[in-house]
Structures are given as C-alpha cells and as structure tokens.
Design a protein around this motif. Sequence first.
Motif, PDB file in Angstrom:
ATOM      1  N   ILE A 268     -14.387 -66.732   1.831  1.00 33.45           N
ATOM      2  CA  ILE A 268     -13.264 -67.260   2.400  1.00 33.45           C
ATOM      3  C   ILE A 268     -13.557 -68.763   3.306  1.00 33.45           C
ATOM      4  N   TYR A 271     -14.170 -71.694   0.635  1.00 33.13           N
ATOM      5  CA  TYR A 271     -13.124 -71.809   0.138  1.00 33.13           C
ATOM      6  C   TYR A 271     -11.931 -72.646   0.964  1.00 33.13           C
ATOM      7  N   GLY A 272     -12.024 -72.012   2.327  1.00 29.05           N
ATOM      8  CA  GLY A 272     -11.080 -72.767   3.313  1.00 29.05           C
ATOM      9  C   GLY A 272     -11.680 -74.073   3.588  1.00 29.05           C
ATOM     10  N   PHE A 280     -12.551 -73.659   9.261  1.00 29.26           N
ATOM     11  CA  PHE A 280     -13.057 -72.780   8.167  1.00 29.26           C
ATOM     12  C   PHE A 280     -13.986 -71.772   8.661  1.00 29.26           C
ATOM     13  N   LEU A 283     -12.672 -68.157   9.491  1.00 30.25           N
ATOM     14  CA  LEU A 283     -11.939 -67.574   8.468  1.00 30.25           C
ATOM     15  C   LEU A 283     -12.246 -65.906   8.128  1.00 30.25           C
ATOM     16  N   ILE A 326      -4.051 -64.818  -5.172  1.00 31.03           N
ATOM     17  CA  ILE A 326      -4.885 -65.922  -4.821  1.00 31.03           C
ATOM     18  C   ILE A 326      -5.132 -67.334  -5.934  1.00 31.03           C
ATOM     19  N   THR A 331      -2.656 -74.211  -3.020  1.00 29.97           N
ATOM     20  CA  THR A 331      -3.933 -74.121  -2.083  1.00 29.97           C
ATOM     21  C   THR A 331      -3.643 -75.343  -0.832  1.00 29.97           C
ATOM     22  N   LEU A 349      -2.698 -70.837   7.478  1.00 28.06           N
ATOM     23  CA  LEU A 349      -3.714 -70.737   6.133  1.00 28.06           C
ATOM     24  C   LEU A 349      -2.654 -71.111   5.055  1.00 28.06           C
ATOM     25  N   SER A 352      -3.102 -69.546  -0.870  1.00 29.51           N
ATOM     26  CA  SER A 352      -4.172 -68.957  -1.525  1.00 29.51           C
ATOM     27  C   SER A 352      -5.202 -68.285  -0.816  1.00 29.51           C
ATOM     28  N   VAL A 353      -5.629 -69.194   0.488  1.00 26.55           N
ATOM     29  CA  VAL A 353      -6.329 -68.811   1.440  1.00 26.55           C
ATOM     30  C   VAL A 353      -6.083 -67.563   2.188  1.00 26.55           C
ATOM     31  N   VAL A 356      -6.655 -64.391   0.135  1.00 28.67           N
ATOM     32  CA  VAL A 356      -8.251 -64.045   0.229  1.00 28.67           C
ATOM     33  C   VAL A 356      -8.224 -63.093   1.494  1.00 28.67           C
ATOM     34  N   GLN A 413     -11.033 -71.448  -7.018  1.00 27.39           N
ATOM     35  CA  GLN A 413      -9.794 -70.802  -6.951  1.00 27.39           C
ATOM     36  C   GLN A 413      -9.783 -69.683  -8.242  1.00 27.39           C
TER      37      GLN A 413
END
Length: 439
Positions: A268, A271-272, A280, A283, A326, A331, A349, A352-353, A356, A413
């Motif tokens: 995460i 991804y973030g 990030f 997360l 997700i 995003t 957030l 999508s995040v 997660v 993603q």
Amino acid sequence: MTTATINQENSSNNSVLLPMFIIGGLFFMFGFVTWLNGSLIPFLQIACELNHTQAYLVTLVFYIAYTLMALPAARVLEKTGYKTGIVIGLFVMAIGALIFIPAAQTKLYSVFLVALFILGSGLTLLQTATNPFIVLIGRRETAAVRISIMGILNKSAGVIAPLVFTAWVLADMDQFTPEKIALLSEVDKHAQLQELSERLIFPYLLMAVSLVILAAFIKFSPLPEPNINEQNDTASSNKSIKDFPHLILGVVTLFLYVGAEVVAGDTIGLYGKEMGVQNFAQLTSYTMAFMVVAYVLGMVLIPKYISQETALKASALLGMIFTMLIILSSTTDASIWNSLFFWLDIPALPNSVLFVALLGFSNALVWPAVWPMALKDLGSYTAKGSAWLIMGISGGAIIPVIYGVLADSIDSQLAYAVMFPCYAFIAYFAIWGHKKAKL
C-alpha cells in the motif's frame, strides 16, 4: 457454587492471564518488527534505487525464513522447551537488527536482505512457540478470542511502527523524490542516498538493545511451559502429516492468507506513492488500523454470536469484494473517504487505495480462526503441526513478489487480482476444508 469451585476457577483464570500478558508483549513486538517492512520497502527503493520486483525481495527473504526455519524451530522447542526457545529467538532477532548497521553504512541491498532473513528466522522460532501456546492455555472454543487479543496487540504495533519510522527516519523526504535525485551529479546523489541510508543505524541499534532486554525479562519471568500432554492425544499413534488433512489444508490456507495480508500491508505504501498520496510511508498504519477494528469485533462476536467458521467465511467474502473494488475504483477520487471518514483529521485516501487498506478488515479474523481449526485433535503432534502452519507464513514471501512482477509488467492496480485465488481458497477451507477426514 462451592468455595472450592470458585477458588479453582480463579486459579485457572490467573494461570491463563499471566502467560497471556507475557505473550501479548511478544505479539506487540512481532507486529512492530514485521510491519516496519511496509515503510522499509519504499525507503529502500529510494536509498538503493530499486524497481518494484527488487523492492519486494524484502518480503521474500523475510517470510521465506518461515519455510526454511520452521521445522528446525520445532526441533529447538522439543529440546529446549518453549520458554528457552523464546529467549533464543529474541537473541537471533537482535543479531538481525545489528546487521542493519553495516547494511546502512555500506548501502548494500544484499546486506539488508541478510539482516531481514535473520530477523525472520528469529521470529519463526518465536511464532512456532507462541501461537500453539495461546491455543493450548484455555478452551479451544474460545481460542479465536485469545488469538484475536494477540492480534490486536500485533496490529496495534503495526499502526504505530510506520508512524514512528516516518517521524524518525523519513523526515524531509521531499529532497529524495526521483525528480530531484535525477538532477544531482553522481557524487551528490551518492552522498544524499548514503545520508538517507544511515538514518537506519540508530533505530535498529535501539531495536537490538530492546530485544536483548526483553530476552532477559522472559528468561527470569514466571512464564510456564504449556502442558501439551494434557490435550486430546488422539494423534499419538499417527506417524505422518498425511494423517491430518485438515492441518495440510490449514497450511495452504495460511500460505495464501499471509500472502494476502502482506500484500495489503506492505504494497500500500508504494501503491499510494504512485497515486500521489503524500504520507505514503504511513499507509501501512491504515491497513493495520482496520485490522484492529475487526479484531475487536471478533472478540465481541466469537463464539457468543458467530462461530470461528462463520467468521472465516465472512472474511473470505469481504476479501473478494474489496479486491474487486480496488481494481475498479478511482485512483484519484477520494469521495468514499470524505463521506465516511471526514471526521478524522488525517489525509484522505483515493478510493482504490482505501480499499487496499480495508483488506485489513477482511484479513483480521483469518489467522485466529484457522489456527484452532487446523490444530484440532493433533495432541502430541501439536508442536510439529504448529511448525507446519508457521511454514505457511512463507506466503508472505511469494505472493507479494508475484504482485511486484505483475505491477512492473502490467499495472500496479490490476496486479491486485492476485488476491482472488487467495480468498477463494480461504472460503473453501472455511466451508469444507477443515472438515476433511482424508485428502
């Protein structure tokens, strides 16, 4: 109820509370060390200039230790006992933490990986000792509740660790963005990244000292040995793991579950970061916070309102739903967070995040439900059965790397689709697998 009965119940409660208090402290420490990886991955990606696949070698070497060292850990416990085994495990972890010092000084990724493997090896011994301990010290029907309490401590540490890491190590990270680093000369870039790497020295030195102190405390504590022989010993005449199909399927379930849990907690951050989330490195705390909420619900609901099996079915279903969301969610749009969590004074957030992070909610009750279901009726085989279940933790080594390869080759993603087969098998174990009399 007679006075003798009351005194007997009070004595029984005390005999459970003391080891739970001590083991609870260990579970908090497990969580702190384990969930630092979620912040360590994006940190090392910058400091050691890694791609996704290389960065997720952190999870590979950390969790593969559970496969390579679980059976040796069981043999250590058979020879030394559970308490001494815990002390040895803490010392092994302290050695791993100390190796972070030369790793940070040399900025060699291979040395970081050696340190992580040794940390994972020490944790393997500790996990092999403590998980059956919690199952065996009370009634099996309430084992999921006891493990949930341990989970709250473990994941609470997972909330705290990224925040501490961010405050201590990741201050002023704006100067280490890929764009700014690309503008530096080779000499200046090396100096900047060296300075960043050396920020790890003091935290891991402090960790090593703390682990040694904790080992000394355990050594001289009144922690009792669990009496496995008092448990149902129907397994004493069995010679092979094949005689326990529910255990084998439990190992596979934990392999896939831990893989899913580590993907949710450790990917995460990157991804973030890709989605432009400023905090990030913190997360992983979001994922762990949702896990803590689910653990609390589990303590309230199990076994009074729902069974361990029902909790496991619900976890698998939620995991599949969140995985789909997700992949399909925006995003950039943070509307769900702003609608549901607007009252929290923390950064929002993207949808999508957020999903997660919500995987933490679906994951929380899998571990406490699977352990008592998989260890049922193992009797004297419990220590080896526990070692096999601990080997299942190696899913945290394999599945995040698969995610990393997919993220590099397809899309970060869409790569979360790797979670679908994980949750599908968890559902199978919850419905049919734990009842299997033969494979």
